[in-house]
Enzyme design. Sequence first.
Site, PDB file in Angstrom:
ATOM      1  CB  ILE A 161      -0.948   0.019   1.222  1.00  0.00           C
ATOM      2  CG1 ILE A 161      -0.155   0.007   2.521  1.00  0.00           C
ATOM      3  CG2 ILE A 161      -1.911  -1.159   1.171  1.00  0.00           C
ATOM      4  CD1 ILE A 161      -0.997   0.284   3.755  1.00  0.00           C
ATOM      5  CG  ASN A 201       3.898  -6.850   6.257  1.00  0.00           C
ATOM      6  OD1 ASN A 201       4.280  -5.710   6.043  1.00  0.00           O
ATOM      7  ND2 ASN A 201       4.720  -7.870   6.376  1.00  0.00           N
ATOM      8  CB  ILE A 203       5.653  -3.188   3.959  1.00  0.00           C
ATOM      9  CG1 ILE A 203       6.486  -2.404   4.957  1.00  0.00           C
ATOM     10  CG2 ILE A 203       6.222  -2.993   2.568  1.00  0.00           C
ATOM     11  CD1 ILE A 203       7.946  -2.796   4.968  1.00  0.00           C
ATOM     12  CD  GLU A 204       3.306  -8.692   2.787  1.00  0.00           C
ATOM     13  OE1 GLU A 204       2.550  -9.444   2.139  1.00  0.00           O
ATOM     14  OE2 GLU A 204       4.117  -9.123   3.634  1.00  0.00           O
ATOM     15  CG  MET A 205      -2.695  -6.874   1.564  1.00  0.00           C
ATOM     16  SD  MET A 205      -3.664  -8.397   1.510  1.00  0.00           S
ATOM     17  CE  MET A 205      -5.269  -7.762   1.047  1.00  0.00           C
TER      18      MET A 205
END
Length: 429
Positions: A161, A201, A203-205
């Site tokens: 994201i 996470n 850095i992810e979703m």
Amino acid sequence: MSAHVSQFIAFGLVAIIAGVFILIGIVRELAPHYQKKWLLGIAMGLGVITFSFKIAFVMTFDSFAQPILQSLPTQQYVTQSTNLLYLKPAPIKTEAYVWEALPNVAPAPTNNPTAPEKVALGKQLFFDKRLSADGSLSCASCHELSEQKGGSDGLSSSIGIHGQQGQRNAPTVLNAAFQRALFWDGRANSLEQQAIAPLINPIEMGMSSLNAVVEKVQSIETYRQGFAQVFPNSPNITIDNIAKAIAAYERTLITPNSAYDRFVKGDADALNAQQLRGMALFESTGCILCHSGANFSGASIGSDNSAYRIFPTVANTEYEKKYNLADDLGASQRFADVERGVWRIPSLRNVNRTAPYFHNGSVDSLEEAVRIMGRVQLNQTLSNQATDDKTLYWSHEAQQLFESSNQALTDDEVKDIVVFLTALDGELP
């Protein structure tokens, strides 16, 4: 003349002389009954000589300090290379490797049986961008189910994201159902555990918490209906049921019926000559020591091998420096006295589709990846010179010299292995 040859001649002569005296006595005793004494003497004489040689062989071999016919010793061997003298384990004779085809159905845990309605619900969640904090990403964003991406995203490291870039390459979701350790560092032991982690996470979703994920799903009418149907005994949506639904869908993302699978199942024409050469090299070079079983990974369900390997095993090679292979230590903190990177063994299924390679996505070419693995994991020489293709092993204990061939990978052999790996491309779900 060696001592053993001299012993053999001496034992033989003694046995023959003794046999002659015995023969003379026997012939004289039987002479009145036979007209052709000379024929009887020749026949019995040949028997005496043959028996004498047998006695000589037995006595000579029995005098040896150790057996002549013996398996390779298990102690360390001294290996002589061009300019290097070093210790190397003796070659070990193993049983023939058994090749396995990929099953058409992945196993499911008893607490999360696969059912069509649950799979459909999990698929909806897998592709739903509303499960990310800014509504821009879904699970499928980093795990594209296409010929070109093969269950990954084709990037060195995935984009989360707000355009944030992660540190590791996205492993393929295809055939992950057969793995017992997931993520590059193996921190998840099931698809259910793996499905939850990217959701929160940052850095992810990027969802703020697991409760935030549950609240988002509960706010959508179609999900409330879907979960009530699939999980009638759990009227309230839970993070566990969300994970079970996603995992149930991911267990259908398997790729059977590759050219390799058809060959193993009996189609002799499924692999061409170059692929067969590559298949043989894959075994003889030692790739099967890690990439074994139907899913070509020692980290697979049912494997008795360790799910992890130190990588790169051979330190300070040109490849380690060129591709920064040792910068990230992976799961090494979970293992005592390990200072190198430790990683879950990935599957090689569809590896032709999942470039770039390795945990940091630093290598674009599958051919280069094969060279790197041969060099940094199997300590193979990469050379087209015939003189580099043999290694001599000397055993001080046995006073014997052994020669091992096929010690160098040539460019053509690397290409053969790569062509074999393309035969692992299966049918997409």
